[in-house]
Write an enzyme that holds these catalytic residues in place. Structure first.
Site: not given
Ligand SMILES: CC(C)NC(=O)[C@H](Cc1c[nH]c2ccccc12)NC(=O)[C@H](CCCC/N=C(/NCCC(=O)O)S[C@H]1O[C@H](COP(=O)(O)OP(=O)(O)OC[C@H]2O[C@@H](n3cnc4c(N)ncnc43)[C@H](O)[C@@H]2O)[C@@H](O)[C@H]1O)NC(=O)OCc1ccccc1
Length: 232
Positions: A59, A62, A112, A180, A205, A223
């Site tokens: 971190y 970053r 987050h 996202t 996206n 974007a």
């Molecule tokens: C992997 C996943 C399956 N796991 C989860 O979802 C888990 C577990 C879970 C909970 N519920 C579920 C249900 C089903 C399955 C799993 C779960 N969730 C959790 O643990 C969460 C906590 C999750 C938070 C973790 N922390 C982050 N970040 C901070 C740290 C850090 O940054 O280091 S997550 C991190 O990844 C996430 C996804 O990333 P994105 O931002 O979408 O980025 P990504 O690279 O994936 O995608 C980029 C996109 O942009 C596009 N793009 C790229 N360039 C461009 C461009 N130029 N223009 C336009 N678009 C573009 C691409 O095409 C792509 O689509 C973001 O949220 C980001 O913050 N907590 C929780 O659920 O607590 C309990 C609870 C219960 C009920 C209600 C509330 C809470």
């Protein structure tokens, strides 16, 4: 096409894709963050307990990187929308960078957390994070050592402001998801919540996200082009 401002209450969710053109790495794209480090090691409470130095180094790097990047036209367009139509925009971001604020957005809900903030796990105090945050640093509030961590939400932890977010989501007229992948919950579930509340949904996206099929409309591209076109 209706201008954004004529649409009433707009709820915008942003992800790493909105900051990609500013030079901030995304997570799941080719060469993204999770292809270089294991999420379990650096973005979970268990990883922090195992090796806090490794997590702080991740971190701190970053945080240092924020000095080398600037907001892009997508961030600025959302700041314009907020200024032009006060009270109509709810801006929720999954991003921990400060580019929305640096683009001029006044109200940004960081579900987050924020890279520029620290959190004391001992007393809960939050403060501006120094560049070299570490567990050897004493908390400015309780004075204790060993509890300092970045003020970010790790996997398995409850995201911030969920009550306010849910309230604003279900009372919106339009839900817009920008940059996202729809891979992480609860954010990835917002489009389904919006649909079941009868709210129109729009995805801006680079490519279809995991939940793309759930949106009424999806526009794919950069974007920096899509967001100003939506706002102006
Ligand atoms: C992997 C996943 C399956 N796991 C989860 O979802 C888990 C577990 C879970 C909970 N519920 C579920 C249900 C089903 C399955 C799993 C779960 N969730 C959790 O643990 C969460 C906590 C999750 C938070 C973790 N922390 C982050 N970040 C901070 C740290 C850090 O940054 O280091 S997550 C991190 O990844 C996430 C996804 O990333 P994105 O931002 O979408 O980025 P990504 O690279 O994936 O995608 C980029 C996109 O942009 C596009 N793009 C790229 N360039 C461009 C461009 N130029 N223009 C336009 N678009 C573009 C691409 O095409 C792509 O689509 C973001 O949220 C980001 O913050 N907590 C929780 O659920 O607590 C309990 C609870 C219960 C009920 C209600 C509330 C809470």
């Amino acid at each position: 096409m209706k201008r954004a401002g004529d649409i009433g209450a707009i709820f915008v969710l942003t992800g790493a894709g909105i900051s990609a053109e500013s030079g901030v790495e995304t997570f799941r794209d080719v060469g993204g963050i999770w292809s270089k480090v294991r999420l379990e090691d650096v973005a979970t409470p268990e990883g922090f307990a195992r090796d806090p130095q490794k997590v702080h180094a991740f971190y701190n790097a970053r945080r240092a990187g924020l000095a080398a990047v600037d907001p892009n036209p997508a961030h600025r367009a959302l700041a314009r929308l907020e200024a032009e139509f006060p009270g109509q925009l709810t801006l929720v971001t999954q991003n921990i960078d400060d580019l929305h604020e640096r683009a001029g957005s006044k109200t940004v809900i960081h579900m987050h957390g924020e890279l520029v903030r620290s959190l004391c796990a001992r007393c809960g105090a939050r403060a501006d994070a120094p560049g070299d945050l570490s567990t050897t640093l004493a908390c400015g509030a309780c004075g204790k050592v060993g509890g300092m961590r970045p003020d970010v939400v790790w996997f398995g932890e409850m995201p911030y402001h969920m009550d306010e977010i849910t309230e604003r989501l279900i009372s919106a007229d339009l839900f817009v998801s920008i940059g996202t992948s729809g891979a992480v919950y609860p954010a990835a579930g917002f489009v389904a919540e919006a649909r079941s509340a009868g709210i129109s949904t729009l995805e801006l996206n680079l490519e279809p996200s995991e939940g793309s099929f759930l949106f009424d409309e999806a526009r794919h591209g950069l974007a920096s082009a899509l967001v100003p076109a939506f706002v102006d």
